[in-house]
Scaffold this motif. Structure first.
Motif, PDB file in Angstrom:
ATOM      1  N   GLU A 189      19.179  40.096  33.692  1.00  0.00           N
ATOM      2  CA  GLU A 189      19.582  39.266  32.313  1.00  0.00           C
ATOM      3  C   GLU A 189      20.042  39.971  31.257  1.00  0.00           C
ATOM      4  OE1 GLU A 189      15.864  37.287  31.098  1.00  0.00           O
ATOM      5  OE2 GLU A 189      16.062  35.989  32.644  1.00  0.00           O
ATOM      6  N   ALA A 190      20.827  39.335  30.386  1.00  0.00           N
ATOM      7  CA  ALA A 190      21.518  40.032  29.352  1.00  0.00           C
ATOM      8  C   ALA A 190      21.838  39.028  28.300  1.00  0.00           C
ATOM      9  CB  ALA A 190      22.958  40.585  29.639  1.00  0.00           C
ATOM     10  N   ALA A 191      21.888  39.439  26.916  1.00  0.00           N
ATOM     11  CA  ALA A 191      21.876  38.729  25.894  1.00  0.00           C
ATOM     12  C   ALA A 191      23.097  38.648  25.275  1.00  0.00           C
ATOM     13  CB  ALA A 191      20.813  38.956  24.883  1.00  0.00           C
ATOM     14  N   TYR A 192      24.056  37.554  24.921  1.00  0.00           N
ATOM     15  CA  TYR A 192      25.352  37.627  24.440  1.00  0.00           C
ATOM     16  C   TYR A 192      25.256  36.602  23.378  1.00  0.00           C
ATOM     17  CZ  TYR A 192      30.318  37.209  23.483  1.00  0.00           C
ATOM     18  OH  TYR A 192      31.485  37.195  22.898  1.00  0.00           O
ATOM     19  N   ARG A 193      25.489  36.710  22.184  1.00  0.00           N
ATOM     20  CA  ARG A 193      25.545  35.578  21.003  1.00  0.00           C
ATOM     21  C   ARG A 193      24.255  34.758  21.180  1.00  0.00           C
ATOM     22  NH1 ARG A 193      32.143  33.950  20.548  1.00  0.00           N
ATOM     23  NH2 ARG A 193      32.528  35.863  19.463  1.00  0.00           N
ATOM     24  N   GLY A 194      23.125  35.308  21.266  1.00  0.00           N
ATOM     25  CA  GLY A 194      21.919  34.534  21.136  1.00  0.00           C
ATOM     26  C   GLY A 194      21.618  33.692  22.533  1.00  0.00           C
ATOM     27  N   GLU A 195      22.606  33.821  23.438  1.00  0.00           N
ATOM     28  CA  GLU A 195      22.107  33.220  24.802  1.00  0.00           C
ATOM     29  C   GLU A 195      21.752  34.122  25.948  1.00  0.00           C
ATOM     30  OE1 GLU A 195      24.744  29.941  26.228  1.00  0.00           O
ATOM     31  OE2 GLU A 195      25.949  30.211  24.358  1.00  0.00           O
ATOM     32  N   VAL A 196      21.172  33.817  26.836  1.00  0.00           N
ATOM     33  CA  VAL A 196      20.557  34.672  27.999  1.00  0.00           C
ATOM     34  C   VAL A 196      21.434  34.287  29.080  1.00  0.00           C
ATOM     35  CG1 VAL A 196      18.734  35.338  29.447  1.00  0.00           C
ATOM     36  CG2 VAL A 196      18.338  34.971  27.170  1.00  0.00           C
ATOM     37  N   PHE A 197      22.023  35.374  29.784  1.00  0.00           N
ATOM     38  CA  PHE A 197      23.069  35.131  30.978  1.00  0.00           C
ATOM     39  C   PHE A 197      22.310  36.128  31.956  1.00  0.00           C
ATOM     40  CE2 PHE A 197      25.868  34.198  27.716  1.00  0.00           C
ATOM     41  CZ  PHE A 197      26.546  33.244  27.849  1.00  0.00           C
ATOM     42  N   ARG A 198      22.689  35.769  33.306  1.00  0.00           N
ATOM     43  CA  ARG A 198      22.620  36.683  34.511  1.00  0.00           C
ATOM     44  C   ARG A 198      23.868  37.319  34.818  1.00  0.00           C
ATOM     45  NH1 ARG A 198      17.466  35.281  37.238  1.00  0.00           N
ATOM     46  NH2 ARG A 198      18.034  36.855  38.653  1.00  0.00           N
ATOM     47  N   LEU A 199      23.714  38.581  35.235  1.00  0.00           N
ATOM     48  CA  LEU A 199      24.893  39.062  35.563  1.00  0.00           C
ATOM     49  C   LEU A 199      25.211  39.069  37.188  1.00  0.00           C
ATOM     50  CD1 LEU A 199      24.706  42.325  33.630  1.00  0.00           C
ATOM     51  CD2 LEU A 199      25.886  40.334  33.120  1.00  0.00           C
ATOM     52  N   GLY A 200      26.413  38.411  37.410  1.00  0.00           N
ATOM     53  CA  GLY A 200      26.745  38.146  38.867  1.00  0.00           C
ATOM     54  C   GLY A 200      27.066  39.709  39.735  1.00  0.00           C
ATOM     55  N   PRO A 201      27.854  39.517  40.526  1.00  0.00           N
ATOM     56  CA  PRO A 201      28.134  40.572  41.607  1.00  0.00           C
ATOM     57  C   PRO A 201      29.277  41.546  40.792  1.00  0.00           C
ATOM     58  CG  PRO A 201      29.060  38.518  42.544  1.00  0.00           C
ATOM     59  CD  PRO A 201      28.377  38.185  41.166  1.00  0.00           C
ATOM     60  N   LYS A 202      29.177  42.780  40.974  1.00  0.00           N
ATOM     61  CA  LYS A 202      30.274  43.722  40.545  1.00  0.00           C
ATOM     62  C   LYS A 202      31.335  43.471  40.985  1.00  0.00           C
ATOM     63  CE  LYS A 202      30.150  48.106  41.882  1.00  0.00           C
ATOM     64  NZ  LYS A 202      29.778  49.428  42.245  1.00  0.00           N
ATOM     65  N   VAL A 203      32.432  43.614  39.785  1.00  0.00           N
ATOM     66  CA  VAL A 203      33.652  43.555  39.948  1.00  0.00           C
ATOM     67  C   VAL A 203      34.104  44.968  39.343  1.00  0.00           C
ATOM     68  CG1 VAL A 203      35.891  42.486  39.526  1.00  0.00           C
ATOM     69  CG2 VAL A 203      33.905  41.042  39.748  1.00  0.00           C
ATOM     70  N   VAL A 204      35.252  45.560  40.311  1.00  0.00           N
ATOM     71  CA  VAL A 204      35.619  46.932  39.598  1.00  0.00           C
ATOM     72  C   VAL A 204      37.015  46.463  39.062  1.00  0.00           C
ATOM     73  CG1 VAL A 204      36.221  49.291  40.406  1.00  0.00           C
ATOM     74  CG2 VAL A 204      34.204  48.182  41.318  1.00  0.00           C
ATOM     75  N   PHE A 205      37.264  46.940  37.960  1.00  0.00           N
ATOM     76  CA  PHE A 205      38.750  46.800  37.471  1.00  0.00           C
ATOM     77  C   PHE A 205      39.333  48.368  37.360  1.00  0.00           C
ATOM     78  CE2 PHE A 205      36.569  42.977  35.719  1.00  0.00           C
ATOM     79  CZ  PHE A 205      37.553  41.959  35.786  1.00  0.00           C
ATOM     80  N   LYS A 206      40.651  48.245  37.778  1.00  0.00           N
ATOM     81  CA  LYS A 206      41.034  49.655  37.812  1.00  0.00           C
ATOM     82  C   LYS A 206      42.243  49.625  37.182  1.00  0.00           C
ATOM     83  CE  LYS A 206      39.758  50.301  42.515  1.00  0.00           C
ATOM     84  NZ  LYS A 206      40.031  50.773  43.825  1.00  0.00           N
ATOM     85  N   THR A 207      42.581  50.570  36.191  1.00  0.00           N
ATOM     86  CA  THR A 207      43.830  50.850  35.418  1.00  0.00           C
ATOM     87  C   THR A 207      44.905  50.825  36.398  1.00  0.00           C
ATOM     88  OG1 THR A 207      43.874  53.325  35.408  1.00  0.00           O
ATOM     89  CG2 THR A 207      42.785  52.031  33.574  1.00  0.00           C
ATOM     90  N   SER A 208      46.141  50.462  35.768  1.00  0.00           N
ATOM     91  CA  SER A 208      47.354  50.476  36.710  1.00  0.00           C
ATOM     92  C   SER A 208      48.022  51.632  36.200  1.00  0.00           C
ATOM     93  CB  SER A 208      48.371  49.326  36.226  1.00  0.00           C
ATOM     94  OG  SER A 208      48.584  49.302  34.847  1.00  0.00           O
ATOM     95  N   ASP A 209      48.877  52.209  37.022  1.00  0.00           N
ATOM     96  CA  ASP A 209      49.411  53.826  36.980  1.00  0.00           C
ATOM     97  C   ASP A 209      50.685  53.275  35.983  1.00  0.00           C
ATOM     98  OD1 ASP A 209      50.016  56.149  37.425  1.00  0.00           O
ATOM     99  OD2 ASP A 209      51.838  55.552  39.004  1.00  0.00           O
ATOM    100  N   PRO A 210      50.585  54.236  34.919  1.00  0.00           N
ATOM    101  CA  PRO A 210      51.853  54.018  33.887  1.00  0.00           C
ATOM    102  C   PRO A 210      53.183  54.129  34.595  1.00  0.00           C
ATOM    103  CG  PRO A 210      50.102  55.447  33.144  1.00  0.00           C
ATOM    104  CD  PRO A 210      49.835  55.248  34.550  1.00  0.00           C
ATOM    105  N   THR A 211      54.321  53.541  33.853  1.00  0.00           N
ATOM    106  CA  THR A 211      55.335  53.744  34.390  1.00  0.00           C
ATOM    107  C   THR A 211      55.946  55.212  34.235  1.00  0.00           C
ATOM    108  OG1 THR A 211      56.454  53.295  32.278  1.00  0.00           O
ATOM    109  CG2 THR A 211      55.959  51.416  33.825  1.00  0.00           C
ATOM    110  N   VAL A 212      57.101  55.569  34.816  1.00  0.00           N
ATOM    111  CA  VAL A 212      57.614  56.968  34.448  1.00  0.00           C
ATOM    112  C   VAL A 212      57.849  57.278  33.108  1.00  0.00           C
ATOM    113  CG1 VAL A 212      59.527  58.522  34.974  1.00  0.00           C
ATOM    114  CG2 VAL A 212      58.702  57.017  36.695  1.00  0.00           C
ATOM    115  N   GLY A 213      58.460  56.103  32.352  1.00  0.00           N
ATOM    116  CA  GLY A 213      58.655  56.193  30.678  1.00  0.00           C
ATOM    117  C   GLY A 213      57.337  56.631  29.989  1.00  0.00           C
TER     118      GLY A 213
END
Length: 183
Positions: free
Chosen positions: A75-99
């Motif tokens: 359980e986690a609280a955000y703006r006074g509301e209680v939520f449950r956290l779902g399955p993990k999602v991994v976000f990855k940075t993209s590779d910068p361009t050559v420039g």
């Protein structure tokens, strides 16, 4: 996902890092869903992965009960509301361009502190750690070629002046592309 270093403003995913304040969390939006960031793993100066969890209203959660070593189901609280956290999602940075990499190499040298101190830009490029991507290697080679053709600033203060003269348009480009994500 930029972390606010190397003259790139902090991104929304990094700003939503909440492991230190949990169960109070900050969030970011991706494809119309709210997520929180509960862990970031860095691989060099710009490559990172963030362990994020979607927010699910507590009364709609149908996943597993909380377990050790994961935030899923907690359980986690955000703006006074209680939520449950779902399955993990991994976000990855993209590779910068050559420039973008060329600009980042210059910024790393200009603002790099002790690992660049007392070196010319050419020495910095020659002694730099092994590039981790094709774009980074291409950028490094283009910078070495530029040093051979036209010369580059010989000190960190000179490189800072060059970067200041380039203006903010390069910063906007780096910021835009660092928010591109791969799941």
């Amino acid at each position: 996902m930029a972390h606010g270093l190397w003259r790139v403003p902090e991104g929304d995913i990094h700003a939503a890092y909440s492991a230190e304040t949990f169960p109070r969390i900050d969030v970011f939006s991706h494809e119309g869903r709210l997520f929180t960031n509960c862990g970031v793993h860095f691989f060099g100066a710009v490559h990172a992965e963030a362990d994020c969890y979607p927010l699910i209203p507590a009364d709609e959660y149908r996943g597993p009960e909380p377990r050790q070593y994961t935030y899923e189901g907690r359980e986690a609280a955000y703006r006074g509301e209680v939520f449950r956290l779902g399955p993990k999602v991994v976000f990855k940075t993209s590779d910068p361009t050559v420039g973008e990499w060329r600009r980042l190499l210059r910024v790393h040298y200009a603002d790099g502190g002790l690992f660049a101190a007392g070196r010319t830009y050419l020495e910095f490029l020659d002694q730099r750690f092994t590039p981790k991507s094709k774009n980074e290697e291409s950028a490094r080679q283009e910078e070495l070629d530029e040093c051979a053709r036209h010369g580059m600033p010989g000190s960190q203060p000179e490189m800072r002046r060059l970067l200041e003269n380039e203006g903010d348009s390069a910063n906007a480009t780096v910021k835009h592309n660092q928010t591109d994500l791969g799941l």
